[in-house]
Scaffold this motif. Structure first.
Motif, PDB file in Angstrom:
ATOM      1  N   GLY A  17       0.824  -1.221   0.000  1.00 20.03           N
ATOM      2  CA  GLY A  17       0.000   0.000   0.000  1.00 20.03           C
ATOM      3  C   GLY A  17       0.851   1.261   0.000  1.00 20.03           C
ATOM      4  N   GLY A  18       0.285   2.333  -0.517  1.00 20.36           N
ATOM      5  CA  GLY A  18       1.017   3.587  -0.670  1.00 20.36           C
ATOM      6  C   GLY A  18       1.674   4.073   0.605  1.00 20.36           C
ATOM      7  N   SER A  19       0.977   3.976   1.729  1.00 21.56           N
ATOM      8  CA  SER A  19       1.534   4.526   2.968  1.00 21.56           C
ATOM      9  C   SER A  19       2.791   3.750   3.383  1.00 21.56           C
ATOM     10  N   VAL A  21       4.750   2.094   1.329  1.00 23.89           N
ATOM     11  CA  VAL A  21       5.797   2.381   0.339  1.00 23.89           C
ATOM     12  C   VAL A  21       6.471   3.712   0.674  1.00 23.89           C
ATOM     13  N   VAL A  22       5.667   4.727   0.939  1.00 22.00           N
ATOM     14  CA  VAL A  22       6.232   6.051   1.255  1.00 22.00           C
ATOM     15  C   VAL A  22       7.104   5.966   2.504  1.00 22.00           C
ATOM     16  N   ALA A  23       6.598   5.290   3.544  1.00 19.88           N
ATOM     17  CA  ALA A  23       7.347   5.192   4.805  1.00 19.88           C
ATOM     18  C   ALA A  23       8.670   4.457   4.590  1.00 19.88           C
ATOM     19  N   HIS A  96       3.183   6.386  10.379  1.00 21.49           N
ATOM     20  CA  HIS A  96       2.428   6.547   9.136  1.00 21.49           C
ATOM     21  C   HIS A  96       1.101   5.827   9.285  1.00 21.49           C
ATOM     22  N   TYR A  97       0.040   6.568   9.107  1.00 23.18           N
ATOM     23  CA  TYR A  97      -1.312   6.037   9.232  1.00 23.18           C
ATOM     24  C   TYR A  97      -1.791   6.256  10.665  1.00 23.18           C
ATOM     25  N   ALA A  98      -2.950   6.854  10.787  1.00 23.59           N
ATOM     26  CA  ALA A  98      -3.467   7.206  12.109  1.00 23.59           C
ATOM     27  C   ALA A  98      -3.836   5.969  12.929  1.00 23.59           C
ATOM     28  N   LEU A 125      -0.550  11.586   7.727  1.00 26.55           N
ATOM     29  CA  LEU A 125      -1.858  11.107   7.250  1.00 26.55           C
ATOM     30  C   LEU A 125      -1.739  10.781   5.768  1.00 26.55           C
ATOM     31  N   HIS A 126      -2.237   9.623   5.396  1.00 30.52           N
ATOM     32  CA  HIS A 126      -2.099   9.183   4.008  1.00 30.52           C
ATOM     33  C   HIS A 126      -3.412   9.177   3.243  1.00 30.52           C
ATOM     34  N   GLY A 127      -4.504   9.308   3.951  1.00 33.54           N
ATOM     35  CA  GLY A 127      -5.759   9.395   3.185  1.00 33.54           C
ATOM     36  C   GLY A 127      -6.758   8.359   3.610  1.00 33.54           C
ATOM     37  N   THR A 128      -6.472   7.086   3.288  1.00 32.55           N
ATOM     38  CA  THR A 128      -7.479   6.085   3.641  1.00 32.55           C
ATOM     39  C   THR A 128      -7.689   6.059   5.159  1.00 32.55           C
ATOM     40  N   ASP A 129      -6.644   6.403   5.900  1.00 37.57           N
ATOM     41  CA  ASP A 129      -6.796   6.425   7.368  1.00 37.57           C
ATOM     42  C   ASP A 129      -7.752   7.523   7.819  1.00 37.57           C
ATOM     43  N   VAL A 215     -12.785   1.471  -4.115  1.00 35.10           N
ATOM     44  CA  VAL A 215     -12.469   2.896  -4.245  1.00 35.10           C
ATOM     45  C   VAL A 215     -11.648   3.190  -5.516  1.00 35.10           C
ATOM     46  N   LYS A 216     -11.004   2.174  -6.070  1.00 35.91           N
ATOM     47  CA  LYS A 216     -10.179   2.372  -7.270  1.00 35.91           C
ATOM     48  C   LYS A 216     -11.005   2.333  -8.559  1.00 35.91           C
ATOM     49  N   ARG A 217     -12.256   1.859  -8.469  1.00 34.23           N
ATOM     50  CA  ARG A 217     -13.169   1.810  -9.630  1.00 34.23           C
ATOM     51  C   ARG A 217     -12.510   1.133 -10.843  1.00 34.23           C
ATOM     52  N   GLU A 287      -8.664   9.603  -3.622  1.00 36.63           N
ATOM     53  CA  GLU A 287      -7.223   9.364  -3.747  1.00 36.63           C
ATOM     54  C   GLU A 287      -6.556  10.569  -3.119  1.00 36.63           C
ATOM     55  N   SER A 288      -5.896  10.386  -2.004  1.00 36.75           N
ATOM     56  CA  SER A 288      -5.378  11.573  -1.327  1.00 36.75           C
ATOM     57  C   SER A 288      -4.183  12.152  -2.066  1.00 36.75           C
ATOM     58  N   PHE A 289      -3.408  11.312  -2.711  1.00 36.78           N
ATOM     59  CA  PHE A 289      -2.303  11.820  -3.528  1.00 36.78           C
ATOM     60  C   PHE A 289      -2.276  11.126  -4.890  1.00 36.78           C
ATOM     61  N   GLY A 290      -2.160   9.804  -4.882  1.00 37.83           N
ATOM     62  CA  GLY A 290      -2.087   9.060  -6.147  1.00 37.83           C
ATOM     63  C   GLY A 290      -0.657   8.697  -6.509  1.00 37.83           C
ATOM     64  N   LEU A 291       0.032   8.038  -5.573  1.00 36.37           N
ATOM     65  CA  LEU A 291       1.433   7.680  -5.790  1.00 36.37           C
ATOM     66  C   LEU A 291       1.620   6.839  -7.054  1.00 36.37           C
ATOM     67  N   ALA A 292       0.661   5.953  -7.325  1.00 38.27           N
ATOM     68  CA  ALA A 292       0.780   5.085  -8.503  1.00 38.27           C
ATOM     69  C   ALA A 292       0.842   5.925  -9.787  1.00 38.27           C
TER      70      ALA A 292
HETATM   71  O1  GMT Z   1      -4.580   3.623  -2.129  1.00 38.82           O
HETATM   72  C1  GMT Z   1      -4.646   2.765  -1.254  1.00 38.82           C
HETATM   73  O2  GMT Z   1      -5.643   2.075  -1.079  1.00 38.82           O
HETATM   74  C2  GMT Z   1      -3.444   2.558  -0.343  1.00 38.82           C
HETATM   75  C3  GMT Z   1      -3.328   3.770   0.520  1.00 38.82           C
HETATM   76  C4  GMT Z   1      -2.629   3.534   1.819  1.00 38.82           C
HETATM   77  O3  GMT Z   1      -3.180   4.072   2.777  1.00 38.82           O
HETATM   78  O4  GMT Z   1      -1.589   2.882   1.914  1.00 38.82           O
HETATM   79  O5  GMT Z   1      -2.760   4.856  -0.204  1.00 38.82           O
HETATM   80  C5  GMT Z   1      -2.986   6.166   0.289  1.00 38.82           C
HETATM   81  O6  GMT Z   1      -1.703   6.675   0.614  1.00 38.82           O
HETATM   82  C6  GMT Z   1      -0.818   6.871  -0.504  1.00 38.82           C
HETATM   83  C7  GMT Z   1       0.541   7.344   0.026  1.00 38.82           C
HETATM   84  O7  GMT Z   1       0.450   8.564   0.694  1.00 38.82           O
HETATM   85  C8  GMT Z   1      -1.454   7.871  -1.482  1.00 38.82           C
HETATM   86  O8  GMT Z   1      -0.604   8.086  -2.581  1.00 38.82           O
HETATM   87  C9  GMT Z   1      -2.804   7.308  -1.958  1.00 38.82           C
HETATM   88  O9  GMT Z   1      -3.433   8.268  -2.777  1.00 38.82           O
HETATM   89  C10 GMT Z   1      -3.698   7.012  -0.761  1.00 38.82           C
HETATM   90  N1  GMT Z   1      -4.916   6.311  -1.212  1.00 38.82           N
HETATM   91  C11 GMT Z   1      -6.142   6.836  -1.111  1.00 38.82           C
HETATM   92  O10 GMT Z   1      -6.357   7.945  -0.679  1.00 38.82           O
HETATM   93  C12 GMT Z   1      -7.264   5.973  -1.609  1.00 38.82           C
END
Ligand code: GMT
Length: 384
Positions: A17-19, A21-23, A96-98, A125-129, A215-217, A287-292
């Protein structure tokens, strides 16, 4: 000052997941810059694939007693944080992640305090949290409280920052530090043989990567592709796996497009697939950012996306791709055909790469370092 090295504890989900990966990428980069990094989580982070003398990984174990219907991960995590902070003499804990990391960090901080140790906690905060999970009544009080109790809070986009203030009673300043990309790793590589195998007649290549959640449709991805394919010879590659995948495979069969669609499943080297792509599809509902999408752009792939959340802060409408309303498949088809036109494609590709440079790891990681230092200094000043 940036040259001071710090001892940093990083708590994250160790998954694709994005969070996570970023961490993980952040920790790796901080280690390369000389900081001491301690990852604290329940399994080896997916991208922690290298050895560096400045990185340690501490696994959180949860003893399994018959009494526990739910293993108390948060408590095991908090105890581990206490232990590492104390004995490794951490300067800062970055979670990372609440849920449940910020609240576990709060507990760890309180315990450490009783031992005369004061350690600042930073929550990212990464978004889905926040947008998906945190708003749920079952979590909201804990999320609000633990954000407010953090010494520093960051969000990955302006949009997420605004939404967090909208939906929670937040008294803290939230600093925006966007996602970043390692342009040395994510770059277009020569993969002609691979491209020829997938698109033998030089069909255009569309790509989507995600965790196949609602959520990714992903259904929109397939419907967009089916319509593009009617107008232009093309192929679709789908990377990742998740709950929606079986339904999507069935949809492809029903639409009779299976010969042109490949489900690749989870992949380590996404950049290799992106290296042969012409267009990236991100029709997400949120999508809070859209790392993909940033990963795609770094590999010179323009993006068709929705205007959800922070995506427009990344994908510049008419420049690096186009943004549409959520669910507006026809608009996304129209835009996709425009980009895929040979007269337009090279410009969009170049623009996508140029935009990715704004999120270069070398520009963004120093923002985290400066933020850590600011929060550490503030805490020291407070302690007198
Ligand atoms: O997109 C997901 O379902 C994974 C999610 C996560 O929480 O790991 O990604 C969120 O965090 C990423 C890193 O900050 C953002 O690039 C993604 O946009 C964000 N996903 C959503 O907001 C749906």
């Amino acid at each position: 000052p940036q040259h001071k090295t710090m001892k940093i504890g990083i708590v994250c989900y160790p998954t694709f997941g994005g969070s996570g990966v970023v961490a993980t990428e952040l920790g790796k980069e901080l280690a390369l810059k000389g900081h001491q990094v301690h990852f604290i989580t329940y399994s080896q982070p997916a991208r922690l694939d290298f050895f560096n003398e400045n990185v340690s990984y501490h696994e959180v174990y949860i003893p399994n007693y018959p009494l526990f219907q739910y293993p108390p991960y948060e408590l095991a995590l908090a105890s581990k944080m206490v232990d590492i902070a104390r004995f490794e003499k951490l300067d800062v804990l970055h979670v990372h992640y609440a849920i449940p990391h910020a609240s576990a960090a709060y507990m760890a901080k309180q315990i450490l305090r009783t031992k005369g140790i004061y350690i600042p906690v930073i929550t990212t905060l990464h978004g889905t949290d926040i947008t998906l999970v945190g708003k749920d009544a079952s979590f909201e009080p804990v999320v609000t409280f633990s954000i407010n109790q953090s010494d520093g809070v960051t969000a990955v986009s302006e949009s997420l920052r605004t939404e967090t203030y909208e939906f929670f009673q937040i008294e803290k300043d939230i600093e925006v530090i966007p996602n970043f990309i390692d342009l040395k790793k994510f770059k277009r590589q020569k993969k002609e043989h691979f491209r020829a195998a997938i698109s033998p007649n030089n069909e255009k290549l569309l790509v989507h990567t995600s965790n196949f959640r609602g959520v990714k449709r992903v259904e929109d991805v397939i419907r967009i592709f089916a319509k593009v394919r009617e107008k232009m010879p093309s192929k679709l590659l789908l990377v990742g796996d998740g709950p929606e995948r079986p339904k999507m495979e069935k949809l492809c069969r029903d639409l009779k497009i299976c010969n042109d669609v490949r489900f690749l499943g989870k992949l380590e080297a996404v950049e290799e697939v992106l290296s042969i792509a012409d267009l990236f599809l991100m029709p997400s509902e949120k999508e809070s950012f859209g790392l993909a999408a940033l990963e795609a752009m770094a590999c010179e792939v323009p993006v068709i996306s929705t205007n959800a959340g922070g995506i427009p802060e990344l994908n510049v409408h008419g420049v690096t791709g186009f943004v549409s309303e959520v669910g507006d498949v026809d608009d996304m088809v129209k835009n996709a055909l425009h980009i895929l036109d040979d007269a337009n494609l090279p410009t969009f590709k170049a623009n996508a790469l140029a935009r990715a440079h704004h999120f270069d790891i070398d520009k963004i990681v120093p923002l985290y370092e400066q933020f850590y230092q600011r929060i550490i200094d503030a805490q020291l000043a407070e302690a007198g």
